[in-house]
Design a protein around this motif. Structure first.
Motif, mmCIF file in Angstrom:
data_model
loop_
_atom_site.group_PDB
_atom_site.id
_atom_site.type_symbol
_atom_site.label_atom_id
_atom_site.label_comp_id
_atom_site.label_asym_id
_atom_site.label_seq_id
_atom_site.Cartn_x
_atom_site.Cartn_y
_atom_site.Cartn_z
ATOM 1 N N THR A 1 -7.269 12.209 2.727
ATOM 2 C CA THR A 1 -5.998 11.501 2.693
ATOM 3 C C THR A 1 -4.850 12.492 2.899
ATOM 4 O O THR A 1 -4.810 13.544 2.269
ATOM 5 C CB THR A 1 -5.817 10.796 1.337
ATOM 6 O OG1 THR A 1 -6.882 9.860 1.162
ATOM 7 C CG2 THR A 1 -4.495 10.059 1.267
ATOM 8 N N ARG B 1 -8.689 1.337 -2.259
ATOM 9 C CA ARG B 1 -8.196 1.234 -0.879
ATOM 10 C C ARG B 1 -7.333 2.447 -0.558
ATOM 11 O O ARG B 1 -6.426 2.810 -1.299
ATOM 12 C CB ARG B 1 -7.376 -0.046 -0.688
ATOM 13 C CG ARG B 1 -8.190 -1.307 -0.736
ATOM 14 C CD ARG B 1 -7.337 -2.524 -0.490
ATOM 15 N NE ARG B 1 -6.811 -2.565 0.875
ATOM 16 C CZ ARG B 1 -6.057 -3.555 1.353
ATOM 17 N NH1 ARG B 1 -5.739 -4.573 0.561
ATOM 18 N NH2 ARG B 1 -5.627 -3.540 2.588
ATOM 19 N N GLY B 2 -7.641 3.102 0.565
ATOM 20 C CA GLY B 2 -6.857 4.259 0.978
ATOM 21 C C GLY B 2 -7.273 5.564 0.339
ATOM 22 O O GLY B 2 -6.650 6.597 0.599
ATOM 23 N N GLU C 1 -11.330 5.123 9.041
ATOM 24 C CA GLU C 1 -11.917 4.337 7.956
ATOM 25 C C GLU C 1 -12.396 5.278 6.859
ATOM 26 O O GLU C 1 -13.191 6.174 7.105
ATOM 27 C CB GLU C 1 -13.082 3.503 8.479
ATOM 28 C CG GLU C 1 -13.789 2.665 7.446
ATOM 29 C CD GLU C 1 -12.877 1.625 6.813
ATOM 30 O OE1 GLU C 1 -12.531 1.815 5.622
ATOM 31 O OE2 GLU C 1 -12.538 0.653 7.486
ATOM 32 N N HIS C 2 -11.853 5.087 5.626
ATOM 33 C CA HIS C 2 -12.298 5.911 4.506
ATOM 34 C C HIS C 2 -13.709 5.535 4.054
ATOM 35 O O HIS C 2 -14.434 6.384 3.533
ATOM 36 C CB HIS C 2 -11.327 5.784 3.334
ATOM 37 C CG HIS C 2 -10.091 6.621 3.482
ATOM 38 N ND1 HIS C 2 -10.134 7.979 3.694
ATOM 39 C CD2 HIS C 2 -8.784 6.291 3.442
ATOM 40 C CE1 HIS C 2 -8.909 8.449 3.772
ATOM 41 N NE2 HIS C 2 -8.069 7.452 3.629
ATOM 42 N N GLN D 1 -3.823 -1.946 8.729
ATOM 43 C CA GLN D 1 -4.678 -2.160 7.563
ATOM 44 C C GLN D 1 -4.575 -3.579 7.028
ATOM 45 O O GLN D 1 -5.541 -4.118 6.505
ATOM 46 C CB GLN D 1 -4.291 -1.179 6.450
ATOM 47 C CG GLN D 1 -4.573 0.276 6.778
ATOM 48 C CD GLN D 1 -4.274 1.186 5.602
ATOM 49 O OE1 GLN D 1 -4.263 0.752 4.454
ATOM 50 N NE2 GLN D 1 -4.024 2.447 5.882
ATOM 51 N N SER E 1 -11.176 -2.169 4.983
ATOM 52 C CA SER E 1 -10.803 -1.745 3.631
ATOM 53 C C SER E 1 -10.691 -2.909 2.655
ATOM 54 O O SER E 1 -10.920 -2.734 1.459
ATOM 55 C CB SER E 1 -9.480 -0.969 3.660
ATOM 56 O OG SER E 1 -8.430 -1.789 4.137
ATOM 57 N N ASP F 1 -6.881 0.835 12.102
ATOM 58 C CA ASP F 1 -6.604 1.635 10.914
ATOM 59 C C ASP F 1 -7.205 0.927 9.702
ATOM 60 O O ASP F 1 -6.709 -0.108 9.270
ATOM 61 C CB ASP F 1 -5.099 1.814 10.743
ATOM 62 C CG ASP F 1 -4.737 2.868 9.700
ATOM 63 O OD1 ASP F 1 -5.665 3.472 9.139
ATOM 64 O OD2 ASP F 1 -3.538 3.082 9.472
ATOM 65 N N GLU F 2 -8.286 1.471 9.171
ATOM 66 C CA GLU F 2 -8.988 0.914 8.004
ATOM 67 C C GLU F 2 -9.302 -0.580 8.195
ATOM 68 O O GLU F 2 -8.882 -1.427 7.395
ATOM 69 C CB GLU F 2 -8.143 1.116 6.742
ATOM 70 C CG GLU F 2 -7.823 2.561 6.465
ATOM 71 C CD GLU F 2 -8.488 3.086 5.218
ATOM 72 O OE1 GLU F 2 -9.387 2.430 4.699
ATOM 73 O OE2 GLU F 2 -8.097 4.171 4.784
#
Length: 534
Positions: free
Chosen positions: A38, A444-445, A199-200, A89, A170, A166-167
Motif C-alpha cells: 500500500t 479493503r485496501g 488487486e490486494h 474500486q 475487493s 482497480d481492486e
C-alpha cells in the motif's frame, strides 16, 4: 499496446518521485497483475495509463507513456476514452444513470456512437457478461458482483483495447469474485483485450495473470512472469508463501498445481495437528441478539437472527453479497433499522441509549472508514474522540500510535493510506473503550503485511476482553484472525462454529492452504511453519 519509456512521476511537495525511470512494454491481449505494498504508487501507475496522471491529479510526468500508439502527454483522458476503459474500486460511485441498459449505453452516447451501433453493442455486452436478465433493473438494487460486471460492461461498450481495473473484487464474496474474473479472462482470451488489474487479494487473480508488474517501493516497476516475480516480492498470495516454505520450484500459482506438488509436504505434516481455535464460548456474553429482523420496505434483509458474542472472541460474519451482514451489524450497533427482535449489550439495548452512552457499549467501523472522519487533521479527530467519549486528552492518539506508529497529526485524514485511515477510525471508536467492536469489511485496501499487523491488533484487543464481530469476504484474513465463523444467507444464519470446522468444509470460503493440504485442516502458512519448526 502499452509502452512506458523512462517514465517518472513526482507530485508537488513530494520529497521523491512515486515512479522513477520506468521502462516496460505490455503486449496486446495480456492480463497484467499490478502488485506492491500500500502506498508504493500502484494507483499512480494505473492513472498514467489513461492520462489521469498528470492531467487530472497534477504533478510532473517525465518520459513517455503510449497506449495503442497514442502519447498521453498530447492526448488527455477524454481523447483516450475509446482506447482505455477504467473501472474504479466502487462501481456504484461511478454510475451516472439509473438502470443497467442506460448505463451500458451512456459511454457510447458521450462518444457519439450511432444509435444502431449502440443497440448492437449493448446486446453483445449483456450476453458477454451474463447480465441480459438484468437489463431493466435499477443499478442500486443489484448485488455487488452484478454491479461490478455492469461497471465493466459500461466501459466495454466503447470497445476499448485496454481495460484498467482497480481492486475489482475487493467488495465481492468469493463466488461473485470468480464470476467477475471469469468475465475478465474471457475478454482477454476471446477478444484480445489488454487488462491491467491492481488487486490486494492476489490469491484471487494470480493464477490468471500472464505478467506481474511489481512495485517494490523505490519508484521502479519490475515486470516478469508471475512465478519469477513472486519468488522475491514482499507481497505474495498464501499459495506462493507456502511454496517458498516448502521449497517448491517453480512456484505454483493455482490450487490444482499446488496439490499436485504437495504430497511430500502433507507427509511431513501428518504427525502434527492444527491447534484448536482459542475461542471463548464459555466466557461472559457481551452481545446477545435474539430474533433480530431488519426490513427495508417489502424486503426482509435479516430474518430472525440469533447471535451471541463472548468476551475475548473474534467472530467472522461471512456470506454472499446481499445476505444481510451489514444490516445485521447496524442493527446490533443500534443506529440502524430493526423491525423486530432484541439486542442486549451487557444489559442494555444500544438503540435505547443516547449516542454518547451507546458508544461506550458498542463501536462500529463501516465499510468506508472515511465516512466517520469529518475534521481537517488527524489530531483534531483524536481530540474530538476524546471529548465525545469523556476520556482523558491523548487517549485516542495513544491508541492510534499503538495501531500504526508515526502518523503525522497535522495531515488531513483523507490524505492517509487505507491502513492509516482504518487505524484512525479504530482509535476514534476505541477511545470510548466499548466492550463490543463491529467491523464491516475492514481489510479493503490493505496489503498482506498490513493485514497480518491488523490481525495481531485484533488478537490484542480480544485478549483485553473486547468482543469483535467482523463482516468480511476475505477468507485468508478470516483464517488468520477469527476464532469463530458465522455464515449468513438470505438474511438467516446457516452456519456457526469454529473457524476450521466451518471454512474447511466450504469450497467458497476455504483458504488456499486448506484447499492444498486437505483433508488435513491447516488454514495458514504460519500454522504450517510452526508445525515444521521453520
Amino acid at each position: 499496446m502499452i509502452e512506458f519509456s523512462h517514465v517518472g512521476v513526482t507530485y508537488d511537495g513530494a520529497a521523491r518521485p512515486v515512479l522513477s525511470d520506468v521502462d516496460l512494454v505490455v503486449e496486446e491481449g495480456e492480463l497484467c497483475l499490478v502488485a506492491g505494498r500500500t502506498g508504493v504508487g500502484k494507483s499512480t501507475f494505473l492513472g498514467a495509463i489513461n492520462g489521469l496522471v498528470p492531467h487530472f491529479t497534477g504533478g510532473r510526468l517525465t518520459g513517455r507513456v503510449r497506449v495503442a500508439g497514442l502519447d498521453t502527454e498530447t492526448h488527455p483522458p477524454r481523447e483516450l476514452a475509446s482506447v482505455v476503459g477504467v473501472v474504479g474500486q466502487d462501481p456504484l460511485a461511478g454510475f451516472v444513470t439509473d438502470t443497467v441498459e442506460e448505463e451500458l449505453a451512456y459511454g457510447m452516447e458521450q462518444l457519439a456512437v450511432a444509435p444502431d451501433v449502440m443497440r448492437k453493442r449493448v446486446e453483445e455486452t449483456l450476453d458477454l457478461l451474463g447480465v441480459a436478465d438484468l437489463r431493466h433493473r435499477p443499478l442500486r438494487t443489484l448485488s455487488g458482483g452484478q454491479q461490478q460486471r455492469v461497471a465493466i460492461g459500461s466501459v466495454l461498450t466503447a470497445h476499448p483495447r485496454v481495460l484498467v481495473l482497480d481492486e475489482p473484487t475487493s467488495a465481492l464474496d468469493p463466488t461473485a469474485a470468480e464470476e467477475v474474473l471469469a468475465a475478465i479472462t474471457r475478454l482477454v482470451h476471446d477478444l484480445g483485450t489488454t487488462v491491467v488489474v491492481a488487486e490486494h487479494r492476489m490469491e484471487r487473480v494470480a493464477q490468471y495473470a500472464d505478467r506481474v508488474l511489481y512495485l517494490p517501493g523505490d519508484g521502479s516497476v519490475v515486470s516478469g512472469p508471475p512465478a519469477e516475480v513472486f519468488a522475491f516480492a514482499d507481497v505474495a498470495p498464501p499459495i506462493v508463501e507456502l511454496g517458498r516454505l516448502a521449497g517448491w520450484s517453480p512456484l505454483p500459482l493455482s490450487v490444482r498445481d499446488a496439490r499436485r506438488t504437495a504430497g511430500p509436504l502433507r507427509a511431513r505434516l501428518a504427525p502434527f495437528s492444527r491447534p484448536s481455535d482459542p475461542g471463548s464460548a464459555s466466557g461472559e456474553t457481551v452481545v446477545r441478539a435474539s430474533a433480530v429482523q431488519v426490513r427495508y420496505g417489502d424486503v426482509l434483509a435479516v430474518r430472525g437472527v440469533d447471535l451471541r458474542l463472548g468476551r475475548g472472541e473474534v467472530v467472522a460474519l461471512m456470506g454472499r453479497n446481499g445476505s444481510g451482514k451489514s444490516s445485521l451489524l447496524w442493527a446490533l450497533q443500534g443506529s440502524g433499522p430493526r423491525s423486530g427482535g432484541t439486542v442486549d449489550v451487557l444489559g442494555e439495548d444500544p438503540a435505547r441509549l443516547k449516542p454518547r452512552a451507546a458508544r461506550t457499549r458498542v463501536g462500529l467501523v463501516p465499510q468506508s472508514p472515511a465516512d466517520l472522519l469529518y475534521l481537517e487533521t488527524v489530531d483534531a479527530e483524536c481530540a474530538q474522540a476524546d471529548q465525545e467519549s469523556g476520556t482523558a486528552p491523548g487517549t485516542a492518539r495513544s491508541l492510534l500510535d499503538r495501531l500504526v506508529s508515526g502518523v503525522d497529526g497535522a495531515l488531513n485524514p483523507r490524505d492517509l493510506s487505507e491502513g492509516q485511515r482504518l487505524a484512525l477510525v479504530l482509535a476514534v471508536q476505541l477511545a470510548a473503550a466499548p466492550p463490543a467492536l463491529l467491523l464491516d469489511e475492514p481489510t479493503r485496501g490493505l496489503d498482506y503485511p498490513a493485514k497480518r499487523h491488523f490481525a495481531s491488533v485484533l488478537a490484542s484487543l480480544a485478549s483485553e476482553g473486547h468482543a469483535i464481530l467482523l463482516a468480511t469476504h476475505d477468507v485468508e484474513f478470516v483464517a488468520t484472525a477469527a476464532h469463530r465463523v458465522v455464515v449468513m444467507a438470505e438474511g438467516e444464519v446457516v452456519a456457526d462454529g469454529p473457524t476450521a470446522e466451518v471454512v474447511v468444509s466450504s469450497p467458497a470460503f476455504a483458504p488456499q492452504v486448506a484447499k492444498i493440504l486437505a483433508p488435513a485442516e491447516w488454514l495458514t502458512v504460519d500454522e504450517v511453519a510452526k508445525a515444521l519448526g521453520t
